[in-house]
Design a protein around this motif. Sequence first.
Motif, PDB file in Angstrom:
ATOM      1  N   LEU A   1      -1.735  -2.682  -5.302  1.00  0.00           N
ATOM      2  CA  LEU A   1      -2.950  -2.961  -4.529  1.00  0.00           C
ATOM      3  C   LEU A   1      -3.388  -4.412  -4.706  1.00  0.00           C
ATOM      4  CD1 LEU A   1      -5.031   0.302  -5.101  1.00  0.00           C
ATOM      5  CD2 LEU A   1      -3.457  -0.278  -3.237  1.00  0.00           C
TER       6      LEU A   1
ATOM      7  N   ILE B   1       0.850  -1.194   0.000  1.00  0.00           N
ATOM      8  CA  ILE B   1       0.000   0.000   0.000  1.00  0.00           C
ATOM      9  C   ILE B   1       0.884   1.242   0.000  1.00  0.00           C
ATOM     10  CG2 ILE B   1      -1.724   1.317   1.301  1.00  0.00           C
ATOM     11  CD1 ILE B   1      -2.821  -1.368   2.318  1.00  0.00           C
TER      12      ILE B   1
ATOM     13  N   PHE C   1       2.109   1.862  -3.412  1.00  0.00           N
ATOM     14  CA  PHE C   1       1.078   2.486  -4.256  1.00  0.00           C
ATOM     15  C   PHE C   1       1.049   3.997  -4.048  1.00  0.00           C
ATOM     16  CE2 PHE C   1      -3.292   4.090  -4.590  1.00  0.00           C
ATOM     17  CZ  PHE C   1      -3.520   3.870  -5.934  1.00  0.00           C
TER      18      PHE C   1
END
Length: 272
Positions: A182, A143, A146
């Motif tokens: 993700l 995450i 990302f």
Amino acid sequence: MLPYFDIFGMKLSSYAVFVLIGVLTSGFVVCRTAKKRGHDDNDYIVFMLISAIGVFIGGHILYGVTQMTAFWEVVTHWGKYIKSIGDFIAIFSYIFGGSVFYGGLLGGIAAGLIYGKIKRLDLLEYSDILAPAVPLFHCFGRIGCFFGGCCYGIECHGCGITIHGNTVNPSVNDVERFPVQLLEAALNLGLFFLLYYLLNKGKLKGGLFALYLGLYSVIRFLDEFLRGDAYRGFFLGLSTSQVISIILFLFSAFYFIFIYRRKRIPENKKPG
């Protein structure tokens, strides 16, 4: 993308924030599980700290391996690039400044094994308890990737997310890309729940970490085809991580076919 968070006037790397959340969350799960199984959670904290040293070193070493072209260029033309200590530090940081997850994983395993052997720990019990924590930590790390704009996916249209604000590699900005970070985060989270369930049910004792290695190696091998960053090193058409995935999958299969099965047979024999 959101490479930085502004918290009380301070600029914090979003990747670092999510990694910290991952460390705290996975550490909490390990300590809670260890206590429930009658262990001293402080022993597990020390074990994780020792393993973290291996994670740090291993991750940077493998990143350096993926930069072998640059490394060899510097070695063969030393006088051209190294004219001062500052030049050496800058080039060293460039070649070994990044980190690769597999390098960290292998480095952490090595450090844990060495420490466990020295302290004569029950490494199978430790590995079972730690197995769910690894994909949980990795989930938060992805995450962070990302939001940070690294480990980005291939170009796609209609099912992607457009990257903005990538200062490390501006050429990837304003391009719609598949959110592979993700996807891997979600798969790691699913892997965490599976391993945690098996641990609580007492299934596959002594084999949970090997199961993690086998399942994650499949995940990583496949999602590498969705990665758009081509600087991670390739061998025979496969990325460095795909080569390592094959090796880890074979190790996991070998463990269950030969070692784990052999260990389980005496336990399952009935007297008489």
